[in-house]
Design a protein around this motif. Structure first.
Motif, PDB file in Angstrom:
ATOM      1  N   CYS A  42     -25.025  -3.431  11.734  1.00 61.30           N
ATOM      2  CA  CYS A  42     -23.650  -2.967  11.510  1.00 61.30           C
ATOM      3  C   CYS A  42     -22.772  -4.071  10.935  1.00 61.30           C
ATOM      4  N   ILE A  43     -23.273  -4.772   9.903  1.00 63.87           N
ATOM      5  CA  ILE A  43     -22.464  -5.819   9.275  1.00 63.87           C
ATOM      6  C   ILE A  43     -21.688  -5.296   8.068  1.00 63.87           C
ATOM      7  N   ASN A  44     -21.898  -4.037   7.719  1.00 63.57           N
ATOM      8  CA  ASN A  44     -21.195  -3.482   6.566  1.00 63.57           C
ATOM      9  C   ASN A  44     -19.709  -3.283   6.873  1.00 63.57           C
ATOM     10  N   TYR A  45     -18.911  -3.262   5.829  1.00 66.16           N
ATOM     11  CA  TYR A  45     -17.458  -3.094   5.964  1.00 66.16           C
ATOM     12  C   TYR A  45     -17.134  -1.726   6.553  1.00 66.16           C
ATOM     13  N   GLN A  46     -16.181  -1.724   7.489  1.00 67.04           N
ATOM     14  CA  GLN A  46     -15.634  -0.487   8.019  1.00 67.04           C
ATOM     15  C   GLN A  46     -14.108  -0.566   7.948  1.00 67.04           C
ATOM     16  N   GLY A  47     -13.505   0.474   7.441  1.00 66.88           N
ATOM     17  CA  GLY A  47     -12.059   0.483   7.348  1.00 66.88           C
ATOM     18  C   GLY A  47     -11.576   1.218   6.120  1.00 66.88           C
ATOM     19  N   LEU A  48     -10.366   0.904   5.701  1.00 68.01           N
ATOM     20  CA  LEU A  48      -9.711   1.613   4.607  1.00 68.01           C
ATOM     21  C   LEU A  48     -10.070   1.015   3.252  1.00 68.01           C
ATOM     22  N   CYS A  49     -10.070   1.854   2.256  1.00 65.27           N
ATOM     23  CA  CYS A  49     -10.155   1.415   0.866  1.00 65.27           C
ATOM     24  C   CYS A  49      -9.520   2.489  -0.001  1.00 65.27           C
ATOM     25  N   THR A  50      -9.158   2.108  -1.217  1.00 66.56           N
ATOM     26  CA  THR A  50      -8.458   3.033  -2.103  1.00 66.56           C
ATOM     27  C   THR A  50      -9.032   2.952  -3.513  1.00 66.56           C
ATOM     28  N   TYR A  51      -9.205   4.116  -4.110  1.00 62.67           N
ATOM     29  CA  TYR A  51      -9.589   4.224  -5.520  1.00 62.67           C
ATOM     30  C   TYR A  51      -8.492   4.995  -6.239  1.00 62.67           C
ATOM     31  N   TYR A  52      -8.118   4.535  -7.411  1.00 64.84           N
ATOM     32  CA  TYR A  52      -7.169   5.323  -8.202  1.00 64.84           C
ATOM     33  C   TYR A  52      -7.408   5.087  -9.693  1.00 64.84           C
ATOM     34  N   LYS A  53      -7.055   6.077 -10.453  1.00 71.05           N
ATOM     35  CA  LYS A  53      -7.153   5.957 -11.902  1.00 71.05           C
ATOM     36  C   LYS A  53      -6.064   6.814 -12.546  1.00 71.05           C
ATOM     37  N   TYR A  80      -5.003  12.333  -3.429  1.00 71.82           N
ATOM     38  CA  TYR A  80      -3.616  12.406  -3.888  1.00 71.82           C
ATOM     39  C   TYR A  80      -3.606  12.627  -5.402  1.00 71.82           C
ATOM     40  N   ILE A  81      -2.734  13.512  -5.857  1.00 71.87           N
ATOM     41  CA  ILE A  81      -2.495  13.702  -7.285  1.00 71.87           C
ATOM     42  C   ILE A  81      -1.014  13.435  -7.536  1.00 71.87           C
ATOM     43  N   ASN A  82      -0.751  12.437  -8.372  1.00 67.50           N
ATOM     44  CA  ASN A  82       0.630  12.051  -8.690  1.00 67.50           C
ATOM     45  C   ASN A  82       1.465  11.826  -7.424  1.00 67.50           C
ATOM     46  N   GLY A  83       0.830  11.166  -6.454  1.00 66.28           N
ATOM     47  CA  GLY A  83       1.531  10.784  -5.231  1.00 66.28           C
ATOM     48  C   GLY A  83       1.575  11.841  -4.154  1.00 66.28           C
ATOM     49  N   LYS A 105       0.626  17.197 -14.360  1.00 67.20           N
ATOM     50  CA  LYS A 105       1.723  17.079 -15.325  1.00 67.20           C
ATOM     51  C   LYS A 105       1.104  17.056 -16.718  1.00 67.20           C
ATOM     52  N   TRP A 106       1.197  18.173 -17.415  1.00 63.89           N
ATOM     53  CA  TRP A 106       0.540  18.304 -18.710  1.00 63.89           C
ATOM     54  C   TRP A 106       1.270  17.494 -19.778  1.00 63.89           C
ATOM     55  N   GLY A 107       0.454  16.886 -20.644  1.00 60.31           N
ATOM     56  CA  GLY A 107       0.999  16.061 -21.697  1.00 60.31           C
ATOM     57  C   GLY A 107       1.477  14.711 -21.215  1.00 60.31           C
ATOM     58  N   GLU A 108       1.152  14.349 -19.980  1.00 59.19           N
ATOM     59  CA  GLU A 108       1.572  13.076 -19.402  1.00 59.19           C
ATOM     60  C   GLU A 108       0.386  12.368 -18.754  1.00 59.19           C
ATOM     61  N   ILE A 109       0.640  11.093 -18.392  1.00 63.26           N
ATOM     62  CA  ILE A 109      -0.341  10.340 -17.616  1.00 63.26           C
ATOM     63  C   ILE A 109      -0.264  10.804 -16.163  1.00 63.26           C
ATOM     64  N   ASN A 110      -1.418  11.119 -15.584  1.00 63.28           N
ATOM     65  CA  ASN A 110      -1.502  11.551 -14.197  1.00 63.28           C
ATOM     66  C   ASN A 110      -2.303  10.524 -13.397  1.00 63.28           C
ATOM     67  N   GLU A 111      -1.924  10.343 -12.131  1.00 59.58           N
ATOM     68  CA  GLU A 111      -2.659   9.429 -11.265  1.00 59.58           C
ATOM     69  C   GLU A 111      -3.487  10.212 -10.246  1.00 59.58           C
ATOM     70  N   ILE A 112      -4.766   9.871 -10.189  1.00 58.14           N
ATOM     71  CA  ILE A 112      -5.660  10.402  -9.163  1.00 58.14           C
ATOM     72  C   ILE A 112      -5.926   9.266  -8.180  1.00 58.14           C
ATOM     73  N   LYS A 113      -5.704   9.505  -6.917  1.00 62.26           N
ATOM     74  CA  LYS A 113      -5.936   8.470  -5.912  1.00 62.26           C
ATOM     75  C   LYS A 113      -6.733   9.049  -4.748  1.00 62.26           C
TER      76      LYS A 113
END
Length: 765
Positions: A42-53, A80-83, A105-113
């Protein structure tokens, strides 16, 4: 106007932990943190992490529906989509799927998290704390991801539709023979337009030559804001039936067409087959009685944890199939890439609910039931699947809970080729030889059902550690321990180990009352509740074969796989006096320096192809100098194969090999290939023991990188049994990759071990 599928694997920003810190660019599949090759305890990381693009949503697609799908997001995952929080998912082994149209939001930059938490959580299956778990889950977006852009009139996603025995496309078969078969297709279509739609649903079955061999069309009507199932039946004349030996796959093309315009189209790989489990004739598979030899498998690898790209999963599947295994079981649903490989290579599959020695009433039980529904809706169309395992592995569950799980499976899969299995429960197949003592302190309360006239499967065999505490066991033998340990592991399989007189391979193949059996495990793996990996298996952590691999491989007939011939003796100064050979031939001849030693038949062991043991050869023939032994495999009087072993000399050079297995390296930023470095003598023989004390350093040039460094013991690395392995990862640019290997500590003498290099190429997808 048809659906668009967009790959979401590339260019994610990743942040480890809950505090603001520097992010890094990653590609999926991705593990939260690289770990040492031996990452048990059990030496692997446990806890929070975040991915977004961030990504542009083109205005011209605004009339489409958008569905996002992650094949595996470990732990509790929040999308999460756009917060805005869109969905929370509570299983790391079933997909996170959501319709996100309302948040775009069409025609705009969207954030996926995506926020993930792989911490211990007793309410999320498998539930048991990782420090007491017999496997590991390392965390992250460790499987693939994609977006679907679909028309308002479309075929639904089976996991979003939430329809019992429905949603999406559901394929079943009846009246299957070699002369003909009926293929039933249930298609769930949703009309989210503003008007009633008249349209046609077309089904086509395409063979491997691209020829349509059967088709049907139905003209239907669907009111707006409604969804409905439509059933169609196709007849296939003289079908090519799917089996482990002939894994023939057709393509089922389902098209929704309105006024001549294709609104949706999905291609599903299908395999036409019929099977029935019996209590006294094994599995009647396509009309033939058989018993299936299998292996248990964990979706994990050195350094990268569970984040195996498709190519590595395919190589695992192919290696296990080439070993002679025809069934795979795990403790959770495996990724689609591995399941696809099972379909193609002829590996039948047991799909298990996530669980291991843990049960809790309440929210945990509710989520476990939801997992069973999801895994069936997700994977039900795969021809390789022959058993569903809904009960939580080795767990004490209430009778009501077990009855509920059994009901769920047959409710979700209401056809005759639906079978469930468990250690203890109201399932269609009974697991045999379960060792209840491993569940101390509750083990004495565990009662096996011992049902009569019920099909039986042995889910795990060969692995019987001393007391389930110290874990000492002849089967759990690292390859680096050398020949004696690996020979003892085969002895356990064939009943010659006094520690294991039952529950071994000999018992399996000679028990006519079982339908199949799975060795535990097929490949070594790390686990949480011990500081050492489970050293059992036929392949080591790096997928280098052990002697057991060749023994199992030799149990296949020549007509199926050709001649297998392997000398289980390094012919060194410390090798066994006996020379053991694994082969599926009728007889074997042994030569020493071209002098015939003797010709013998197989040993008296109750398996299909017993080993061949030449007694006391080393004492009679091995002198102080190096020499060569050679074996010939005979069928009748014909020599059908030869193999040689030369006494290993002093290590002279390094020799690199890339383990492609005819599967190319893709330039997608996440694909991997294992590069093996053998330490060899002047004749090219691996030097298995004395070379293991010298670390080797690897470097790479071009469009690739070495996975891991000295901080996790990945580079430099010491060989094991004369062979070291490193993962090379592609970049996102196709091109040439040069890997170099040299001794970590520079040697200046004339006898210095010479370096090596290898050049290979990555390709665009």
């Amino acid at each position: 106007m048809t659906r668009i599928i967009q790959n979401l694997n590339n260019d994610w920003s990743f942040q480890l932990g809950s505090e603001e810190r520097q992010t890094k660019k990653v590609h999926l599949p991705h593990t939260v943190e690289l770990t040492p090759a031996i990452s048990s305890g059990c030496i692997n990381y446990q806890g929070l992490c975040t991915y977004y693009k961030e990504m542009m949503m083109p205005l011209e697609l605004q009339y489409k529906k958008v569905i996002i799908e992650f094949d595996g997001a470990m732990g509790v995952s929040k999308l999460y989509i756009n917060g805005e929080l869109v969905k929370t998912h509570y299983c790391g082994y079933t997909p996170l799927v959501q319709n996100i149209t309302a948040y775009i939001k069409w025609g705009e930059i969207n954030e996926i998290k995506v926020e993930l938490d792989n911490s211990d959580n007793e309410d999320v299956p498998p539930g048991r704390p990782q420090g007491t778990l017999d496997f590991t889950y390392d965390g992250g977006l460790y499987r693939e991801a994609r977006l679907y852009f679909v028309e308002p009139l479309h075929i639904t996603h089976a996991l979003l539709a939430n329809e019992v025995a429905g949603g999406g496309i559901f394929v079943s078969y009846k009246d299957v023979t070699h002369e003909s078969a009926l293929v039933n297709v249930k298609t769930h279509v949703q009309n989210e337009t503003q008007e009633e739609k008249n349209f046609e649903i077309e089904q086509q079955i395409i063979d491997i030559r691209g020829t349509c061999i059967s088709s049907t069309k139905s003209c239907v009507t669907l009111k707006n804001d409604k969804a409905q199932h439509f059933e169609q039946e196709l007849k296939v004349e003289h079908p090519e039936l799917w089996s482990p030996e002939t894994p023939y796959l057709y393509e089922l093309v389902t098209t929704v067409r309105c006024e001549g315009v294709v609104y949706d189209e999905i291609t599903t790989k299908i395999g036409i087959r019929t099977f029935k489990f019996t209590y006294d004739q094994g599995i009647i598979f396509n009309g033939v009685s058989r018993r299936i030899s299998g292996a248990n498998y964990h979706h994990t690898h050195v350094y990268i944890g569970n984040a195996l790209p498709e190519s590595v999963l395919r190589r695992d599947a192919l290696k296990l199939r080439q070993a002679g295994f025809k069934n795979i079981r795990s403790h959770y649903p495996l990724t689609p890439a591995f399941v696809d490989a099972c379909n193609e290579y002829g590996l039948t599959l047991i799909v298990s609910a996530p669980g291991w020695q843990w049960f809790k009433e309440g929210i945990f039980a509710q989520r476990a039931q939801a997992n069973v529904r999801d895994m069936i809706r997700w994977q039900r169309n795969n021809p390789c699947i022959i058993i569903w395992e809904p009960m939580l592995n080795e767990s004490f569950m209430s009778e009501d809970f077990k009855q509920a799980l059994q009901h769920i499976v047959h409710e979700e899969y209401p056809y005759e080729d639906c079978y469930t299995a468990s250690d203890n429960g109201p399932t269609d197949i009974q697991y045999k030889e379960f060792d209840e003592n491993m569940l101390d302190p509750e083990g004495d309360e565990y009662e096996l059902s011992n049902k009569e006239h019920v099909p039986v499967w042995v889910r795990e065999y060969n692995d019987r550690p001393d007391d389930w505490d110290n874990q000492s066991c002849a089967w759990r033998t690292p390859r680096g321990w050398g020949e004696e340990g690996m020979l003892r592991a085969v002895d356990r399989s064939i009943g010659l180990d006094p520690q294991c007189r039952r529950q071994n391979y000999v018992n399996m193949v000679n028990d006519d009352k079982i339908c199949g059996y799975g060795v535990w495990p097929g490949i070594e793996h790390n686990r949480g509740y011990q500081v050492t990996p489970c050293w059992g298996g036929t392949l080591d952590l790096y997928r280098v074969p052990k002697f057991t691999y060749y023994f199992y491989q030799s149990q296949q007939d020549i007509e199926e796989v050709g001649v297998v011939l392997f000398i289980a003796n390094y012919w060194s100064e410390i090798s066994s006096n006996d020379v053991t050979v694994y082969s599926n031939a009728e007889r074997v001849r042994l030569y020493h320096n071209d002098e015939l030693v003797e010709e013998i038949g197989p040993d008296e062991v109750a398996v299909k192809h017993p080993p061949f043991t030449f007694k006391n050869v080393r004492n009679r023939y091995k002198q102080r100098g190096r020499s060569t032994i050679r074996v010939e495999a005979l069928v009748g009087e014909e020599v059908v194969a030869t193999a040689t072993r030369k006494s290993p000399g002093v290590q002279r050079k390094l020799q690199l090999e890339a383990d492609f297995m005819d599967i190319p390296l893709l330039a997608d930023g996440s694909d991997l290939v294992m590069v093996y470095c053998k330490v060899v003598d002047d004749s090219g023989n691996v030097v298995p023991m004395t070379a293991d004390q010298y670390p080797i350093r690897f470097t790479v040039e071009g469009e690739g990188e070495i996975v891991g460094d000295e901080t996790i013991g990945a580079n430099p690395i010491r060989p094991e049994g004369g062979i070291a392995g490193v993962f090379v990862r592609s970049t996102t640019t196709p091109g040439m990759i040069k890997v170099k290997a040299q001794m970590h500590w520079k040697q200046n003498a004339s006898c210095a071990i010479k370096p090596d290099e290898i050049i290979f190429e990555s390709f665009a997808k």
